[in-house]
Design a protein around this motif. Structure first.
Motif, mmCIF file in Angstrom:
data_model
loop_
_atom_site.group_PDB
_atom_site.id
_atom_site.type_symbol
_atom_site.label_atom_id
_atom_site.label_comp_id
_atom_site.label_asym_id
_atom_site.label_seq_id
_atom_site.Cartn_x
_atom_site.Cartn_y
_atom_site.Cartn_z
ATOM 1 N N UNK A 54 0.819 -1.216 0.000
ATOM 2 C CA UNK A 54 0.000 0.000 0.000
ATOM 3 C C UNK A 54 0.854 1.267 0.000
ATOM 4 N N UNK A 55 2.140 1.113 0.296
ATOM 5 C CA UNK A 55 3.018 2.278 0.357
ATOM 6 C C UNK A 55 2.835 3.101 1.621
ATOM 7 N N UNK A 56 2.304 2.471 2.669
ATOM 8 C CA UNK A 56 2.047 3.156 3.934
ATOM 9 C C UNK A 56 3.284 3.026 4.826
ATOM 10 N N UNK A 57 4.189 3.994 4.712
ATOM 11 C CA UNK A 57 5.477 3.916 5.407
ATOM 12 C C UNK A 57 5.314 3.831 6.921
ATOM 13 N N UNK A 58 4.410 4.603 7.482
ATOM 14 C CA UNK A 58 4.188 4.574 8.929
ATOM 15 C C UNK A 58 3.736 3.182 9.368
ATOM 16 N N UNK A 59 2.830 2.576 8.618
ATOM 17 C CA UNK A 59 2.361 1.227 8.947
ATOM 18 C C UNK A 59 3.461 0.194 8.742
ATOM 19 N N UNK A 60 4.314 0.382 7.735
ATOM 20 C CA UNK A 60 5.434 -0.553 7.526
ATOM 21 C C UNK A 60 6.352 -0.529 8.742
ATOM 22 N N UNK A 61 6.630 0.654 9.268
ATOM 23 C CA UNK A 61 7.483 0.771 10.456
ATOM 24 C C UNK A 61 6.828 0.064 11.642
ATOM 25 N N UNK A 62 5.566 0.357 11.877
ATOM 26 C CA UNK A 62 4.850 -0.236 13.009
ATOM 27 C C UNK A 62 4.741 -1.753 12.885
ATOM 28 N N UNK A 63 4.345 -2.212 11.709
ATOM 29 C CA UNK A 63 4.197 -3.660 11.498
ATOM 30 C C UNK A 63 5.552 -4.365 11.521
ATOM 31 N N UNK A 64 6.593 -3.699 11.044
ATOM 32 C CA UNK A 64 7.937 -4.284 11.106
ATOM 33 C C UNK A 64 8.377 -4.469 12.553
ATOM 34 N N UNK A 65 8.056 -3.507 13.405
ATOM 35 C CA UNK A 65 8.380 -3.644 14.830
ATOM 36 C C UNK A 65 7.648 -4.854 15.420
ATOM 37 N N UNK A 66 6.373 -5.008 15.082
ATOM 38 C CA UNK A 66 5.606 -6.172 15.554
ATOM 39 C C UNK A 66 6.210 -7.470 15.023
ATOM 40 N N UNK A 67 6.602 -7.445 13.753
ATOM 41 C CA UNK A 67 7.183 -8.625 13.113
ATOM 42 C C UNK A 67 8.486 -9.040 13.803
ATOM 43 N N UNK A 68 9.357 -8.090 14.025
ATOM 44 C CA UNK A 68 10.640 -8.399 14.659
ATOM 45 C C UNK A 68 10.426 -8.911 16.079
ATOM 46 N N UNK A 69 9.527 -8.266 16.821
ATOM 47 C CA UNK A 69 9.223 -8.717 18.177
ATOM 48 C C UNK A 69 8.744 -10.175 18.179
ATOM 49 N N UNK A 70 7.765 -10.484 17.330
ATOM 50 C CA UNK A 70 7.218 -11.845 17.312
ATOM 51 C C UNK A 70 8.244 -12.858 16.790
ATOM 52 N N UNK A 71 9.122 -12.441 15.880
ATOM 53 C CA UNK A 71 10.200 -13.311 15.400
ATOM 54 C C UNK A 71 11.126 -13.673 16.553
ATOM 55 N N UNK A 72 11.484 -12.669 17.367
ATOM 56 C CA UNK A 72 12.358 -12.939 18.510
ATOM 57 C C UNK A 72 11.666 -13.814 19.557
ATOM 58 N N UNK A 73 10.356 -13.667 19.700
ATOM 59 C CA UNK A 73 9.606 -14.546 20.605
ATOM 60 C C UNK A 73 9.679 -15.986 20.100
ATOM 61 N N UNK A 74 9.461 -16.180 18.806
ATOM 62 C CA UNK A 74 9.546 -17.528 18.229
ATOM 63 C C UNK A 74 10.951 -18.106 18.438
ATOM 64 N N UNK A 75 11.971 -17.320 18.176
ATOM 65 C CA UNK A 75 13.335 -17.797 18.415
ATOM 66 C C UNK A 75 13.521 -18.186 19.880
ATOM 67 N N UNK A 76 13.011 -17.355 20.773
ATOM 68 C CA UNK A 76 13.146 -17.627 22.200
ATOM 69 C C UNK A 76 12.465 -18.912 22.617
ATOM 70 N N UNK A 77 11.253 -19.116 22.165
ATOM 71 C CA UNK A 77 10.523 -20.339 22.499
ATOM 72 C C UNK A 77 11.240 -21.555 21.920
ATOM 73 N N UNK A 78 11.790 -21.396 20.723
ATOM 74 C CA UNK A 78 12.491 -22.499 20.063
ATOM 75 C C UNK A 78 13.888 -22.731 20.652
#
Length: 107
Positions: A54-78
């Motif tokens: 969509x080209x929504x830079x603000x949302x890309x930043x916000x969603x990227x933060x959520x993505x990285x957080x959840x990725x690190x949670x998955x790594x931690x659980x694993x």
């Protein structure tokens, strides 16, 4: 101001995961296990892609933060330290992405 790092976030996630705090989203995700955490990671990845398309830079930043957080949670659980992923990435920088991908086992 010092730059915030993924290693710092990994430490915070580890602390909160084992805090026993009933109000901690991180503790709840760890308690629910890898299936729920991986589901959330997938949802955040899709939301990041949608925001990017969509080209929504603000949302890309916000969603990227959520993505990285959840990725690190998955790594931690694993039980996979962030350093293992960073070492893998570092090893890949010595050759082109095309040749690196071609060297992976097919399957």
């Amino acid at each position: 101001m010092a730059q915030f790092s993924l290693a710092e976030l990994e430490t915070i996630i580890h602390q909160r995961a084992h805090s026993g705090d009933a109000d901690s989203w991180t503790a709840k995700l760890f308690a629910k296990g890898i299936d729920k955490a991986a589901q959330k990671l997938g949802e955040e990845a899709v939301e990041t892609v949608i925001a990017a398309v969509k080209g929504d830079k603000k949302a890309v930043v916000s969603e990227s933060a959520d993505l990285i957080y959840h990725w690190l949670v998955v790594l931690g659980i694993a039980g996979i330290p962030l350093d293992e992923v960073l070492k893998e990435l570092e090893g890949r920088t010595s050759r082109s992405g095309i040749s690196e991908k071609a060297s992976r086992p097919q399957g």
